[in-house]
Scaffold this motif. Structure first.
Motif, PDB file in Angstrom:
ATOM      1  N   VAL A 142      -9.812 -45.442  97.120  1.00  0.00           N
ATOM      2  CA  VAL A 142      -8.657 -45.980  96.835  1.00  0.00           C
ATOM      3  C   VAL A 142      -9.158 -46.786  96.068  1.00  0.00           C
ATOM      4  CG1 VAL A 142      -6.343 -46.714  97.009  1.00  0.00           C
ATOM      5  CG2 VAL A 142      -6.974 -45.199  98.022  1.00  0.00           C
ATOM      6  N   GLN A 143      -9.743 -47.441  96.354  1.00  0.00           N
ATOM      7  CA  GLN A 143     -10.664 -48.607  95.680  1.00  0.00           C
ATOM      8  C   GLN A 143     -11.192 -48.365  93.967  1.00  0.00           C
ATOM      9  OE1 GLN A 143     -13.407 -50.282  98.132  1.00  0.00           O
ATOM     10  NE2 GLN A 143     -12.323 -51.454  99.466  1.00  0.00           N
ATOM     11  N   GLY A 144     -12.153 -47.000  94.563  1.00  0.00           N
ATOM     12  CA  GLY A 144     -12.632 -46.828  92.783  1.00  0.00           C
ATOM     13  C   GLY A 144     -11.023 -45.849  91.725  1.00  0.00           C
ATOM     14  N   LEU A 145     -10.348 -45.648  92.505  1.00  0.00           N
ATOM     15  CA  LEU A 145      -8.972 -45.289  91.727  1.00  0.00           C
ATOM     16  C   LEU A 145      -8.281 -46.293  91.002  1.00  0.00           C
ATOM     17  CD1 LEU A 145      -7.099 -43.558  90.523  1.00  0.00           C
ATOM     18  CD2 LEU A 145      -5.927 -42.934  92.752  1.00  0.00           C
ATOM     19  N   ARG A 146      -8.628 -48.031  91.748  1.00  0.00           N
ATOM     20  CA  ARG A 146      -7.362 -49.159  90.916  1.00  0.00           C
ATOM     21  C   ARG A 146      -8.771 -50.008  89.449  1.00  0.00           C
ATOM     22  NH1 ARG A 146      -8.265 -52.302  95.310  1.00  0.00           N
ATOM     23  NH2 ARG A 146      -6.157 -51.904  96.161  1.00  0.00           N
ATOM     24  N   LEU A 147      -9.872 -49.141  90.212  1.00  0.00           N
ATOM     25  CA  LEU A 147     -10.707 -50.011  89.047  1.00  0.00           C
ATOM     26  C   LEU A 147     -10.975 -49.073  88.111  1.00  0.00           C
ATOM     27  CD1 LEU A 147     -14.134 -51.478  92.003  1.00  0.00           C
ATOM     28  CD2 LEU A 147     -11.905 -52.983  90.587  1.00  0.00           C
ATOM     29  N   VAL A 148     -10.876 -47.944  88.632  1.00  0.00           N
ATOM     30  CA  VAL A 148     -11.019 -47.174  86.661  1.00  0.00           C
ATOM     31  C   VAL A 148      -9.616 -46.769  86.552  1.00  0.00           C
ATOM     32  CG1 VAL A 148     -10.489 -44.318  86.240  1.00  0.00           C
ATOM     33  CG2 VAL A 148     -12.384 -45.346  88.005  1.00  0.00           C
ATOM     34  N   ALA A 149      -8.526 -47.390  87.118  1.00  0.00           N
ATOM     35  CA  ALA A 149      -7.893 -47.907  85.905  1.00  0.00           C
ATOM     36  C   ALA A 149      -7.220 -49.257  85.693  1.00  0.00           C
ATOM     37  CB  ALA A 149      -5.990 -47.491  87.056  1.00  0.00           C
ATOM     38  N   GLU A 150      -8.292 -49.613  85.937  1.00  0.00           N
ATOM     39  CA  GLU A 150      -8.109 -51.190  85.586  1.00  0.00           C
ATOM     40  C   GLU A 150      -9.316 -51.694  84.255  1.00  0.00           C
ATOM     41  OE1 GLU A 150      -7.470 -53.852  88.821  1.00  0.00           O
ATOM     42  OE2 GLU A 150      -8.330 -53.898  88.793  1.00  0.00           O
ATOM     43  N   GLY A 151      -9.394 -50.439  83.738  1.00  0.00           N
ATOM     44  CA  GLY A 151     -10.254 -50.329  82.312  1.00  0.00           C
ATOM     45  C   GLY A 151     -11.814 -50.612  83.436  1.00  0.00           C
ATOM     46  N   HIS A 152     -11.911 -50.240  84.087  1.00  0.00           N
ATOM     47  CA  HIS A 152     -13.940 -50.901  84.281  1.00  0.00           C
ATOM     48  C   HIS A 152     -14.864 -49.426  84.430  1.00  0.00           C
ATOM     49  CE1 HIS A 152     -12.784 -54.687  85.988  1.00  0.00           C
ATOM     50  NE2 HIS A 152     -11.631 -54.090  87.121  1.00  0.00           N
ATOM     51  N   ARG A 153     -16.103 -50.042  83.851  1.00  0.00           N
ATOM     52  CA  ARG A 153     -17.253 -48.856  83.606  1.00  0.00           C
ATOM     53  C   ARG A 153     -18.005 -47.920  84.731  1.00  0.00           C
ATOM     54  NH1 ARG A 153     -17.528 -48.206  78.618  1.00  0.00           N
ATOM     55  NH2 ARG A 153     -16.763 -49.856  76.476  1.00  0.00           N
ATOM     56  N   THR A 154     -17.717 -47.479  84.603  1.00  0.00           N
ATOM     57  CA  THR A 154     -18.739 -46.683  85.880  1.00  0.00           C
ATOM     58  C   THR A 154     -19.279 -47.409  86.339  1.00  0.00           C
ATOM     59  OG1 THR A 154     -18.233 -44.690  85.151  1.00  0.00           O
ATOM     60  CG2 THR A 154     -19.686 -44.525  86.533  1.00  0.00           C
ATOM     61  N   ARG A 155     -20.550 -47.890  85.564  1.00  0.00           N
ATOM     62  CA  ARG A 155     -21.648 -48.710  86.256  1.00  0.00           C
ATOM     63  C   ARG A 155     -21.059 -50.146  86.840  1.00  0.00           C
ATOM     64  NH1 ARG A 155     -26.810 -47.685  85.244  1.00  0.00           N
ATOM     65  NH2 ARG A 155     -27.253 -46.338  83.432  1.00  0.00           N
ATOM     66  N   GLU A 156     -20.138 -51.062  86.458  1.00  0.00           N
ATOM     67  CA  GLU A 156     -19.173 -51.466  86.806  1.00  0.00           C
ATOM     68  C   GLU A 156     -18.486 -52.020  88.065  1.00  0.00           C
ATOM     69  OE1 GLU A 156     -15.875 -55.583  86.029  1.00  0.00           O
ATOM     70  OE2 GLU A 156     -16.495 -53.752  84.647  1.00  0.00           O
ATOM     71  N   ILE A 157     -17.630 -50.593  87.820  1.00  0.00           N
ATOM     72  CA  ILE A 157     -17.084 -49.911  89.207  1.00  0.00           C
ATOM     73  C   ILE A 157     -19.015 -49.914  90.539  1.00  0.00           C
ATOM     74  CG2 ILE A 157     -16.357 -48.186  90.326  1.00  0.00           C
ATOM     75  CD1 ILE A 157     -14.642 -47.584  88.110  1.00  0.00           C
ATOM     76  N   LEU A 163     -22.680 -49.151  95.165  1.00  0.00           N
ATOM     77  CA  LEU A 163     -22.751 -47.286  95.479  1.00  0.00           C
ATOM     78  C   LEU A 163     -23.469 -47.565  94.279  1.00  0.00           C
ATOM     79  CD1 LEU A 163     -18.835 -46.593  95.613  1.00  0.00           C
ATOM     80  CD2 LEU A 163     -20.827 -46.493  97.361  1.00  0.00           C
ATOM     81  N   SER A 164     -23.859 -45.966  94.051  1.00  0.00           N
ATOM     82  CA  SER A 164     -25.432 -45.986  92.820  1.00  0.00           C
ATOM     83  C   SER A 164     -23.747 -45.348  91.727  1.00  0.00           C
ATOM     84  CB  SER A 164     -25.954 -44.539  93.605  1.00  0.00           C
ATOM     85  OG  SER A 164     -25.854 -43.546  93.566  1.00  0.00           O
ATOM     86  N   VAL A 165     -24.287 -45.373  90.786  1.00  0.00           N
ATOM     87  CA  VAL A 165     -23.875 -44.633  89.348  1.00  0.00           C
ATOM     88  C   VAL A 165     -23.331 -42.902  90.201  1.00  0.00           C
ATOM     89  CG1 VAL A 165     -23.535 -44.313  87.472  1.00  0.00           C
ATOM     90  CG2 VAL A 165     -24.375 -46.448  87.773  1.00  0.00           C
ATOM     91  N   LYS A 166     -24.266 -42.849  90.280  1.00  0.00           N
ATOM     92  CA  LYS A 166     -23.892 -41.086  91.081  1.00  0.00           C
ATOM     93  C   LYS A 166     -22.958 -40.713  91.901  1.00  0.00           C
ATOM     94  CE  LYS A 166     -26.533 -36.792  92.636  1.00  0.00           C
ATOM     95  NZ  LYS A 166     -27.612 -36.003  92.579  1.00  0.00           N
TER      96      LYS A 166
END
Length: 201
Positions: A142-157, A163-166
């Motif tokens: 859920v945290q990841g979904l929120r950050l994706v929806a806010e427009g954050h890039r994978t490395r920033e998330i 966590l690792s990018v992978k």
């Protein structure tokens, strides 16, 4: 005979942010009259609200627009941080057009006037139905979904969640699978729909 359970078939945990005992009783009566089985906890302060989100773990929050200490928009911000899966509906005596728009943009599912409480059960059922897929996700997802929806890039998330990018990419793929959404645009739309993020004013 119904083939599947509806939200009214089970105990409904309702957190009521309301400083009027009379209005709280009217809301409870309307939910019971509709056939729902509400377990209601009423609070009227920031501290009690935050504590109840954690301890009481509501399915839905019904909030007056404005009480002595704070308003529904501030309550929404707390809800999004503490219990993002819960639905949030404003139940108020009166609201201007601008206030209504602001509440919806902030993430409220709906706005119900206290003179029209008969609309509340249907609104709750709709809110629970659209959020049901969120129950398939872990807190981290859920945290990841929120950050994706806010427009954050994978490395920033990855950095924010430590966590690792992978792993972040794996989480995103699993979220899409569990929500049956096939692209990032769809994830953003869903996150907005369920109030995980606020839309721009």
């Amino acid at each position: 005979m119904r083939s599947a359970a509806t939200p009214t078939d089970k105990l409904l945990r309702v957190l009521l942010l309301e400083d009027s005992e009379t209005d709280a009783e009217r809301i409870a009566s309307e939910l019971q009259r509709s056939g729902m089985k509400p377990l209601i906890e009423r609070v009227a302060s920031i501290g009690a609200f935050t504590t109840a989100l954690q301890r009481f773990a509501p399915d839905v929050v019904l909030s007056d627009h404005s009480i002595a200490e704070f308003d529904s928009r501030a309550a929404l911000e707390i809800l999004r941080a503490v219990r993002p899966r819960a639905a949030f509906i404003v139940v108020t005596g009166a609201l201007t057009g601008a206030q209504s728009v602001a509440a919806i943009r902030a993430g409220a599912e709906n706005l119900i006037l206290k003179m029209s409480l008969h609309h509340l059960p249907a609104s709750i059922n709709e809110a629970l139905a659209v959020r049901r897929p969120l129950q398939k996700l872990t807190e981290r997802q859920v945290q990841g979904l929120r950050l994706v929806a806010e427009g954050h890039r994978t490395r920033e998330i990855a950095k924010r969640l430590e966590l690792s990018v992978k792993t972040v990419e794996s989480h995103r793929g699993e979220v899409m699978k569990r929500l049956e959404i096939h692209d990032v645009v769809g994830l953003v739309r869903y996150a907005i729909r369920v109030g995980l993020i606020a839309t721009a004013a």
